[in-house]
Design an enzyme around this catalytic site. Sequence first.
Site, mmCIF file in Angstrom:
data_model
loop_
_atom_site.group_PDB
_atom_site.id
_atom_site.type_symbol
_atom_site.label_atom_id
_atom_site.label_comp_id
_atom_site.label_asym_id
_atom_site.label_seq_id
_atom_site.Cartn_x
_atom_site.Cartn_y
_atom_site.Cartn_z
ATOM 1 N N ASP A 42 0.839 -1.193 0.000
ATOM 2 C CA ASP A 42 0.000 0.000 0.000
ATOM 3 C C ASP A 42 0.881 1.251 0.000
ATOM 4 O OD1 ASP A 42 -2.288 1.568 0.127
ATOM 5 O OD2 ASP A 42 -3.200 0.377 1.713
ATOM 6 N N ASP A 50 -7.855 4.368 -3.972
ATOM 7 C CA ASP A 50 -9.024 4.424 -3.090
ATOM 8 C C ASP A 50 -10.115 5.285 -3.711
ATOM 9 O OD1 ASP A 50 -7.419 2.961 -1.397
ATOM 10 O OD2 ASP A 50 -6.871 4.665 -0.143
ATOM 11 N N GLU A 88 3.035 5.200 -3.639
ATOM 12 C CA GLU A 88 3.279 6.411 -4.440
ATOM 13 C C GLU A 88 4.329 7.347 -3.830
ATOM 14 O OE1 GLU A 88 -0.298 6.811 -1.953
ATOM 15 O OE2 GLU A 88 0.144 5.420 -3.540
#
Length: 793
Positions: A398, A471, A401
């Site tokens: 997760d 998300d 980025e």
Amino acid sequence: MKCIYWIGLLSLFIVSCGTKAYDKTDLGLKTIIDSTTVDIQFFSPKIIRVLKYPQDSVIDKKSLSVIKSPEKLDLNISEDDNFFTISSNSLKVRLNRKSGEISYSDLNGDLLFTEAPSYDFTPTSDAGENTFKVTQSFKLEPDEAIYGLGILQQGKMSQRNQEVFMVQGNTQDYVPFFQSVKGYGLFWDNYSPTTFKDDENGTQFSSEVGKCIDYYFMLGGNADGVIAEMRNLTGQAPMFPLWTFGFWQSKERYKSQDETVGVVEKYRELGVPLDGIIQDWQYWGDNYHWNAMEFLNPNFPNPQKFVNDVHNLNAHMIISIWSSFGPETNEYKELKDKGMLMDFGTWPLSGKDVWPPDMNYPSGVVVYDPYNPEARDIYWKYLKKGLFSLGIDGWWMDSTEPDHMNAKPEDLDNKTYLGSFRKVRNAFPLMTVGGVYDHQRKETSDKRVFILTRSAFAGQQRYGSNTWTGDVTSSWEALKNQIPAGLNFSMTGIPYWNTDIGGFFLSKFPKKLDDPNYKELYARWVQFGAFSTMMRSHGADAPREIYQFGKKGEPIYDAIDKFINLRYSLLPYIYATSYDVTANQSTITRALVMDFAEDKNTHDINNEYMFGKSILVAPVTDPMYTKDVNEHNKVQDFSTTKSTEIYLPANTTWYDFWTNEKLVGGKTISKETPIDMMPLYVKAGSIIPFGPKVQFAEEKDWSNLEIRVYTGANGEFSLYEDEKDNYNYEKGAFSLISFEWDDSNKKLTINKREGTFDGMLKNRSFNIVFINSHNEPLSKTIDYNGERLEVKL
């Protein structure tokens, strides 16, 4: 690949032309035009690298994305008063001696692509280092469609006429690459914040930090060819295990090992297929121990039993790991001692698990430096000890980025192993995902790497990762946007992507699962997910397991169940298609332009795609069966069947997957879409294997497959099989059974099996089903022992 040039070594001779000269190098030529060094390098007959930099600069750049070494080529170099020309056996490149403009043509002289005579080096300071902002402009034809740039949530298929600021984010994954409908691609090899701009004045890449302009032009001839060249340049995509193509359940978050295992048990009790469960965050306990990569939460008292319980239910588990660490973790302490942490706001900001963050208790969580090879070693050391040793099957990486919260410009001054964070910002996911892949590959070849990740950069296909679109908020508009977002991502050469089925945040549905409109949206998203490279249900605010949507015999439940089972029946087709990705540089989710470029109507279609090369998918992205009773109440009404419109590409005959009705392409049709049906069409000439009804991917062997032959055109298909979850296929441990349909003679040839592997079926049955119209199909069951045979219709 280093861009350093030693005139005495690389220069074979110098040709003078007035005041101008060029050096013939091992890869092409280098010259100076208006105080700018222009270096044209042929990496292959079809791939050209262009470097430009001020003539007094010394360039020593190692690409993070490009792993290809230049090939030794026989190039032809010529000149006249206006141009230098370099030719391979595939491409001709002309450099304008006055303007510095470079153009690319095929060997017939037909122009493919050209620079605009506009490039710029603007001096700037990057964290105290003198460098440049670099810009290069190009010219596209007015009606030329281009694709790529990554995952963008703006609903566009063709990426013309827009400006995009590229900095990796939660729901936006940027790859500075595009390909044209004309059959070429361009990769802008820069990792700093970059602006792509296309308008009536031209097309441009501009990056905040760069010692040089550095881009690659590649000729593919068509979309598949361009993707093949991009992977040739940046790496091939390895195979995933078979089980990853089954159905996955997740939510934010299962709060105990009993809850997680209970979900798998419930699916088994209901007889609904499931292959994977995902354990999200906080199994490590509190935020100060963020991403400790071990089970510190008392609700997970026996981690080994936890993993074993899931495995004993014939399911697999992947688990959440992050790119950041809390101050009480062993990872944080070791990385801090070695100066391998960065300092900027990231998730979670607060040490308390509350929203909004309570900044009276800052978490101290910080991002690590994945550009540093020693830091990647440390990351794997703890991951191996805490989780891999338990037998966990894959990694949910997760925030790759990574999350950059309360961002300030000076945050990008953070020092990394490769310079400022600004300089290498967008390659963060490539480096952190690559670190895990490389270490696991060194650890064992008995288990394929599988990484689910939230961000990506050029070349990441080589690291065994499947990128999800972030998300996203639950809405019909968001569902629409996922289709072109993922298709454009695929066209950058990275084939595996997926979405949170149902959308992550339910903020637009205050009643959550009690809202009939959301139930309809979820059912349609499941249908879309069944034709994605990973079928994964996930989200916050409410659980998403099938039993939350009713029970057997109820419309929404049955629609979900139907498409999960359809997914499993297609596993032989999906797995063979994944082999085609690895072996032949193919793509699973295919924009229509990839297969039907000659039909201009397909060039900007953003709501349909091919799943493999046989099945056209048209997701339903509008509500049909929810209506308002009053201002506050909605109900579902399935009493009237609604329809949607689908465009079928021209010069192809199509079959309705559900009815076998035969249709001619080149027109828009109307298709009835009850809640349990998504429009699917099969191209004539397709050969599709269907597997047995199972509860998990490996429950039954493929000894009795149905082979559907869609007549009306010649076709072929190769059934691929291997040991399912190791890298022996790289050593040739796999088999191929190729099917060929001769439509004029109505003959199916099943060729001699090629290859072998441990556990291979020596004898099997195929139920051949010939689809030729909406009438009853003809079928014939044959036994196959690996030798060539023919079946007549």
